[in-house]
Structure formats: C-alpha cells, structure tokens
Motif scaffolding. Structure first.
Motif, short mmCIF file in Angstrom:
data_model
loop_
_atom_site.label_atom_id
_atom_site.label_comp_id
_atom_site.label_asym_id
_atom_site.label_seq_id
_atom_site.Cartn_x
_atom_site.Cartn_y
_atom_site.Cartn_z
N GLN A 141 0.82 -1.22 0.00
CA GLN A 141 0.00 0.00 0.00
C GLN A 141 0.86 1.27 0.00
O GLN A 141 0.45 2.29 -0.55
N TYR A 142 2.05 1.19 0.59
CA TYR A 142 2.90 2.39 0.61
C TYR A 142 3.43 2.69 -0.80
O TYR A 142 3.53 3.84 -1.21
N GLN A 143 3.75 1.61 -1.53
CA GLN A 143 4.16 1.83 -2.94
C GLN A 143 3.00 2.40 -3.74
O GLN A 143 3.19 3.29 -4.57
N LEU A 144 1.81 1.91 -3.48
CA LEU A 144 0.65 2.41 -4.23
C LEU A 144 0.44 3.90 -3.97
O LEU A 144 0.27 4.69 -4.91
N ILE A 145 0.47 4.28 -2.70
CA ILE A 145 0.26 5.70 -2.35
C ILE A 145 1.38 6.54 -2.96
O ILE A 145 1.14 7.62 -3.52
N GLU A 146 2.61 6.03 -2.91
CA GLU A 146 3.74 6.79 -3.45
C GLU A 146 3.58 6.98 -4.97
O GLU A 146 3.82 8.06 -5.49
N VAL A 147 3.15 5.92 -5.65
CA VAL A 147 2.97 6.01 -7.09
C VAL A 147 1.86 7.01 -7.43
O VAL A 147 2.00 7.84 -8.33
N ILE A 148 0.76 6.94 -6.69
CA ILE A 148 -0.34 7.89 -6.95
C ILE A 148 0.14 9.32 -6.69
O ILE A 148 -0.12 10.24 -7.47
N GLN A 149 0.89 9.50 -5.61
CA GLN A 149 1.39 10.85 -5.31
C GLN A 149 2.35 11.34 -6.38
O GLN A 149 2.33 12.52 -6.74
N SER A 150 3.18 10.44 -6.92
CA SER A 150 4.08 10.81 -8.02
C SER A 150 3.27 11.31 -9.21
O SER A 150 3.57 12.35 -9.80
N LEU A 151 2.22 10.56 -9.53
CA LEU A 151 1.39 10.94 -10.69
C LEU A 151 0.73 12.29 -10.45
O LEU A 151 0.67 13.14 -11.34
N LEU A 152 0.24 12.49 -9.22
CA LEU A 152 -0.42 13.76 -8.92
C LEU A 152 0.57 14.92 -9.00
O LEU A 152 0.20 16.04 -9.34
N ALA A 153 1.84 14.64 -8.70
CA ALA A 153 2.86 15.70 -8.74
C ALA A 153 3.46 15.85 -10.14
O ALA A 153 4.36 16.66 -10.35
N GLY A 154 2.98 15.02 -11.08
CA GLY A 154 3.48 15.12 -12.45
C GLY A 154 4.82 14.44 -12.67
O GLY A 154 5.51 14.70 -13.65
N ARG A 155 5.21 13.55 -11.74
CA ARG A 155 6.47 12.83 -11.89
C ARG A 155 6.19 11.43 -12.43
O ARG A 155 5.12 10.88 -12.20
N ASN A 156 7.19 10.82 -13.07
CA ASN A 156 7.04 9.43 -13.48
C ASN A 156 7.21 8.55 -12.25
O ASN A 156 8.18 8.70 -11.51
N PRO A 157 6.28 7.61 -12.03
CA PRO A 157 6.42 6.76 -10.84
C PRO A 157 7.59 5.79 -11.01
O PRO A 157 7.92 5.38 -12.12
N ARG A 158 8.22 5.45 -9.91
CA ARG A 158 9.31 4.46 -9.94
C ARG A 158 9.20 3.58 -8.71
O ARG A 158 8.90 4.05 -7.63
N THR A 159 9.47 2.31 -8.90
CA THR A 159 9.59 1.44 -7.73
C THR A 159 10.90 0.67 -7.90
O THR A 159 11.34 0.42 -9.02
N PRO A 160 11.55 0.31 -6.79
CA PRO A 160 12.83 -0.38 -6.87
C PRO A 160 12.70 -1.73 -7.58
O PRO A 160 11.69 -2.41 -7.44
N ARG A 161 13.71 -2.10 -8.35
CA ARG A 161 13.69 -3.37 -9.09
C ARG A 161 14.69 -4.38 -8.51
O ARG A 161 14.86 -5.45 -9.07
N HIS A 162 15.35 -4.02 -7.42
CA HIS A 162 16.35 -4.95 -6.87
C HIS A 162 15.66 -6.15 -6.22
O HIS A 162 14.44 -6.19 -6.09
N SER A 163 16.45 -7.13 -5.80
CA SER A 163 15.85 -8.36 -5.29
C SER A 163 15.57 -8.29 -3.79
O SER A 163 16.09 -7.43 -3.07
N VAL A 164 14.72 -9.21 -3.33
CA VAL A 164 14.36 -9.32 -1.91
C VAL A 164 15.61 -9.54 -1.06
O VAL A 164 15.69 -9.06 0.08
#
Lengths: 262, 430
Positions: A141-164
């Motif tokens: 849910q934190y990634q979801l909120i962060e992505v939505i906030q990025s979109l609202l701020a006009g930024r491209n959303p990003r999430t880390p791609r590294h491994s667990v």
C-alpha cells in the motif's frame, strides 16, 4: 484545471490490491480529496464514464467479455496502471495456462457450459499498452500511495527493481537458505514486500515476481546441488507469478529437463 | 400494467463485482436474480497435485478481504486429514489472528460500505465530510484489525505466517505489548461505534429464514464447533456435504446452496452468529447487546450492521485478553507424517461459515479440494429476502427501487470474489 479523474477496475482477482487503497487508512481521506473518484465500485455508488486521468486495473483477463472490456478502459484512460500479480502476470489462476481448462471447469462446475472462459489467464499488457506495473500479491500500500502521489505531482512513478535479498541484508535478517538450507526465491524476486517471509523463518515464494535480470538458472543449479529435485525447484516457481516470463521459462526448462531424463 | 425489469448493472460497495436483475408483472415479482459473473478462477482444480503445504497460501488468494478465513479453514481441514492436533497455544493465536480479520473486515463494511446507505451518501469517503469523527474512528478500528493480522500473520493481506500445524514463527510478547494501548482505546471506540449504528433508522422488515452458524460450548464460534440452526438442530461439520447441497444455476458463476432436509435456503454470517451464540459474546459485547435492545432472535437483515459492531467489540475484548497474556511458549508448529486421508473443517469467516474439504495422498499431495464459501451459501436466501423486500419498496421510480434493493443486498456483506464475482442490478417490467 479540475482534480485528476480516477477509475479503479477489476478483472479476475481477489480484490486484495484495490483493498490496499482502502487499507491506507492514514492517507485515504487525503488521497480521496486530491482526486475525483469517477469509478471505484467497491468504495462508491457514484459511477461515471471516462475519460479517466488515472486508471488502476486489478485482475487478469480470463473471459471473452473481459478481453473486450479492457479495450474500452484503455481508450478511456490517459495513464493505465496495473496493480498486483494478476493484472501484471496473470496471477495464480494462470496455473491453468498450458493445462486443460475444460477439464478444470468440469472439476469445479456441474454444468460448465453456462460459463464462458478463455483457455488462459493473461496479464493486461498482453491486451493493451500498460503505462506502469505495480507488482505484488498483494501490492504494497505504501508503494501504491507513493505512485499515486508521483502521478499527482506530475512525476514518473518508480519502484525499486532490486531483489528481496538486498532487503533481508538491510533488515539484518539471517539468510534462511545459508543458515537453514530453506529454499528461497529472494535472490530472483523483486523487492516491495519488505522481505517479510525470511523474517518469519520461511523462504520467499515470489509474490512480487522476477527482479531485474534475475539469474534463475544459477539459483536452480544451487538448489539442485543442495539435493532438491528438478520437480521441486520447478514447482517453487509455479504460483502467483507462474506466467511471468522469467519464472515461466525457467520452470519450463526444468520440466523439459525432467522429460528428457525419463 | 405489464411486465418490467429493474436492473442494476454493477452493484457498488460490495466486495467483488456483480449485479441484480428483477422481473415484475405489474407489481408482482416474477423473478429475482443476484447475478454473479465474476470470472471463475478454478481454485479447487488448480490445487490438485500440489503439496498440501501450499494450500493456506493459495486459498488465501480467493479473497483479499478475508484471507485469514481461507487459511484457517484450510489448515484445520488438512490437520484433520493428517490427524494432527495443535497445542492450546496455537489455537489461542489462531483465534487472535481471526479477531484481527473480523475487526478489519467488519470495520470496512460498517463504515465504508454499509453506513452510507443509512445516512444517504454514495460512499464512506463522501460521508467523511459530514461525519469526520465517525469515519475516522472507523478507519482507526479497521487499521487496528490490519495491524493485528500484520503482526501475527506478517502482513495484513495474504498473511505469510500461517502453516499446516501452526505458524512459521511465534510472535514475541513485546510485539503484543505494542498493540495493547491502541486496543484499549479501540474497545471503547468499538462500543461507541456500535451504539452509533444501533441508532440508525432501520426499515421495519423481517424475514422468515433459518439462521445457521458454528457453535461451541465454551466460546464464541470462530475456529471450531458444530453447526447450529435457529430451528434447534445441531449438525456435525463432517456431515456438511450431506446436509447442504450446492446447485449450479445458469445466471451465476457461484453455486447456490440449500439445506437438503428442509429444501430451504439459509443464512450464515454475523446476524446468525449473534442470534445463535449471544450468550457466548464477551462481557462488554453481551452487555452492549442488551443495552441497545437487540431482539433475542433478530430477523431484520438490515440490522446485521449491529451484529458486526457487537462482534468487533467481542474481538477487541478477546484480543486484549490474549495480548495481555504470557509470552507464547512451545513449538511454533506441530510436526506431522504424511498419510492418505480426507479432512474437513468449517470456520467462521467474517461473512459466515466457510467449509473446506481435502483429500490428500500418502506423498502429501492434494488429490481433491472442495471449498464452500459463505456468500454462495447465502445467495439463495438473499434472493428470497429480496423478493419479499421488493413489495415494501416498489415504486414507479425505478432508480429508487433499484437503490433500495441494492441496500438490502449490501446488508449481507456479500463477498463476490469469494463466491466468484460480478453483481449486476437490473429490474425488468413489461
């Protein structure tokens, strides 16, 4: 300019990923205030047609009707984001891909002819262009909120791609594979869950799908050298992201190997 | 007057998607269909051949709102097949986990899905503008439920710590202690919330239906018991499939259930549990039920919101007792040997009794799986109640009639993802 228009759409899924939005209790009212919710049947009776600035799509495509429905959503959506393993890789229901779907239907329903299903459960990206994929079964849910906030701020959303794996090191969790010999998909699975399973003394089972450049052959070889059977190693890749190409291909490679040996 | 149909294409504020179809001749109801077209995901078929240890992780994915229920019914059924008995410690922690799910699921339904119907809003989010304190309180309760599942299960949705035999790791007492202060506040808040919803304006409506839930001599039903009916019958869980029958109907991807001996549908869920087990509610919850004057056998489905409130209060009381207890001791899980066999279990999901049956082979693989979720069992009763309800709410204003029908369906908190998904409300007249 008005508030960005949000639509939330559901296909074959458990509802857990859209629930993650309602589960963001501390941010929910603020997010709801920053957008205009035009279509989110689980949360609101007010349902309006597109266009939508942001469409969140949960679930995989499994019926002829849904294969058409996603086309209209794409036409209506400026930015289409998939949420979760079903929408991103076909989900657990993609276990039937390659199996006999008609036989599966007969196993569950007395009169399967009433119900139309496609032979495969496929990710949204096999049907329409997807602008961003948020991984996880369920999503974070934190990634979801962060992505939505990025979109609202006009930024491209990003999430880390590294491994667990990296997250276990960060948390200071003792490696379950090294210390206990427990099979773990952590080295090849994308970060996002905060490496929960090893902190509960079990191996990662790959909810977030393949990490960037996962070295699956190396992980399989290690497991085989430790005494696991090819069938077990292949099986461990066959769950919530079974249809993600990296997991699917490696699982298939091992299955082919078993066939050759027999 | 001719025939007409009233349709609600996509019902809102229910879990999953589906619709409602009502056909009338004049003002007489010809047909009512709760339409569930959620695409089938074929869980029972795809479990076959997998190691039985996969089952709690996979069945959790049937429902994102009540994954704990699926995990609980599956581990109990498999333990029965393996003839494993878990320690009292594990049993206690499983109840604690269930308390978390009840608080989260009921909190969501009461505040974001159901209460807006009584107060005239399209959503809980809109309701928050006029009722900020009530909605914020509800969100906090819901958050506590999630925190508890998160602590014990590893995460709130699709927990990872549940396994056949127990848990992968036992929680630490100091982790419990972080929740106690919040839960003490929550207990008071849950009582206030229940008083609040009990004051709603309920339609004067009663239905003649058979209420069924698990029942246990010593405790409020969650993880075990026998099936009790409002007619006074007791049914062993091992006779579940002899007593109840699922029938497939053309308009739904969910199977319909009836009780074979009566040929009648039946109702599961919070109202049934409170009706049949009120004396087993924890003290504050029981006292509250008396204070607000809930009838001993409440037959008004709209009042299920009160039953959910009472169950949240109960869940807080029980959770606090366990959280204040000693450090969980002993093995985190029981070990077992594989053996061929069959096992069944029923536990109380937030929406009602969830039955699982598995056949396993001597190598620990699933041979057969049968899952009967509460919403598909309730579907026939919901349709019967709707038929009766329509005569109370029918008017020339079709949109209003449809809205009121949708209100009633929502009162049952149908979980359409569980039963497979997609509701539509349509009303047809000619």
């Amino acid at each position: 300019m008005g508030k960005p228009k949000l639509g939330v759409f559901k296909f074959a899924s458990c509802d857990g990923c859209q629930l993650s939005l309602l589960d963001a209790e501390d941010q929910l009212l603020a997010v709801a205030d920053a957008v205009e919710i035009r279509h989110f049947p689980e949360a609101s009776s007010r349902m309006e047609a597109g266009p939508y600035d942001i469409a969140l799509v949960e679930g995989s495509i499994t019926t002829p009707h849904d294969a058409e429905r996603i086309q209209q959503i794409r036409r209506d959506a400026k930015f289409l984001m998939t949420i979760g393993a079903c929408a991103t890789s076909g989900g657990i229901q993609a276990l039937r891909n390659g199996a006999d779907t008609a036989e599966f239907m007969r196993a569950v329903y007395a009169s399967p002819e009433y119900i139309q299903v496609l032979d495969k459960s496929t990710p949204i990206a096999e049907h329409v262009k997807v602008d961003f994929e948020l991984r996880g079964c369920p999503i974070n849910q934190y990634q979801l909120i962060e992505v939505i906030q990025s979109l609202l701020a006009g930024r491209n959303p990003r999430t880390p791609r590294h491994s667990v794996c990296l997250d276990c090191k960060r948390r200071g969790t003792v490696c379950v594979t090294v210390a206990q010999g427990t099979p773990c998909l952590g080295p090849v699975t994308q970060s996002g869950c905060n490496a929960i399973c090893p902190s509960y003394h079990r191996g990662c089972y790959g909810c977030y799908g393949p990490a960037a450049q996962p070295n699956l052959v190396s992980l399989s070889t290690h497991a085989l050298n430790e005494g696991a059977s090819a069938a077990e190693v292949s099986h461990n890749l066959r769950n919530f992201n079974v249809y993600a190409p990296a997991f699917r291909n490696e699982s298939q490679r091992l299955t082919d190997q078993i066939k050759e040996q027999n | 007057m001719g025939n007409r149909t009233i349709k609600v294409e996509t019902m809102s504020r229910v879990e999953g998607e589906g619709g409602l179809y009502i056909r009338l001749s004049g003002d007489v109801v010809d047909e009512v269909r709760l339409e569930i077209y959620e695409p089938p995901r074929l869980f029972e078929a795809l479990l076959r051949g997998r190691p039985l240890e996969d089952t709690p992780d996979i069945t959790a994915r049937i429902c994102g709102i009540c994954p704990v229920a699926y995990q609980m019914s599956s581990v109990h059924a498999l333990e029965s097949a393996l003839e494993v008995t878990v320690s009292p410690e594990i049993r206690r922690l499983r109840r604690l986990l269930y308390c978390g799910e009840w608080i989260e699921s009921h909190g969501l339904h009461m505040h974001l899905l159901h209460a807006p119907d009584f107060l005239g809003f399209d959503s809980g989010l809109e309701m928050a503008k006029q009722f900020p304190d009530e909605v914020n309180r509800g969100l906090r309760l819901k958050k506590h439920g999630n925190q508890l599942v998160d602590l014990l299960g590893g995460r709130a949705i699709h927990p990872i710590n549940v396994c056949v035999g127990g848990f992968y790791r036992l929680p630490k007492r100091k982790e419990f202690q972080t929740l106690i202060a919040d839960f003490e506040w929550g207990l008071g808040a849950a009582i206030e919330t229940t008083r609040w919803v009990a004051g709603f304006d309920f339609p004067d409506f009663e239905t003649d239906c058979d209420y069924i839930s698990l029942s246990h001599p010593d405790e409020y039903p969650m993880n075990e018991g026998v099936m009790k009916t409002s007619g006074g019958d007791l049914i062993e869980v091992s006779h579940y499939e002899e007593e109840f029958e699922e029938r497939q109907v053309p308009h739904s991807t969910a199977l319909h259930a009836i009780r074979k001996s009566t040929g009648r549908p039946y109702l599961l869920g919070p109202l049934s549990r409170v009706n049949l087990n009120r004396d087993k509610l924890a003290p504050a919850s029981r006292k509250l039920a008396d204070e607000i004057g809930l009838e001993p056998l409440c037959r008004n489905p709209h009042k299920a919101i009160i039953a959910r409130g009472l169950e949240i209060v109960h869940a807080y009381e029980e959770a606090l007792t366990i959280l204040r207890g000693d450090q969980p001791q002993g093995k985190s899980r029981e070990t077992y040997e594989y053996q061929a066999g069959e096992g069944m279990a029923a536990t109380e999901a937030p929406r009602g009794t969830l039955f699982h049956r598995y056949v396993v082979d001597e190598a620990g693989k699933i041979v057969e799986a049968c899952i009967i979720p509460p919403t598909s069992q309730n579907q026939a009763q919901i349709e019967a109640d709707l038929k009766q309800w329509i005569s109370h709410v029918i008017s020339e204003d079709e949109q209003e009639t449809a809205r009121k029908c949708e209100n009633l369906v929502r009162a049952y908190d149908p979980c359409i993802s569980c039963s497979t998904h997609f509701l539509k409300v349509k009303i047809e007249r000619s």
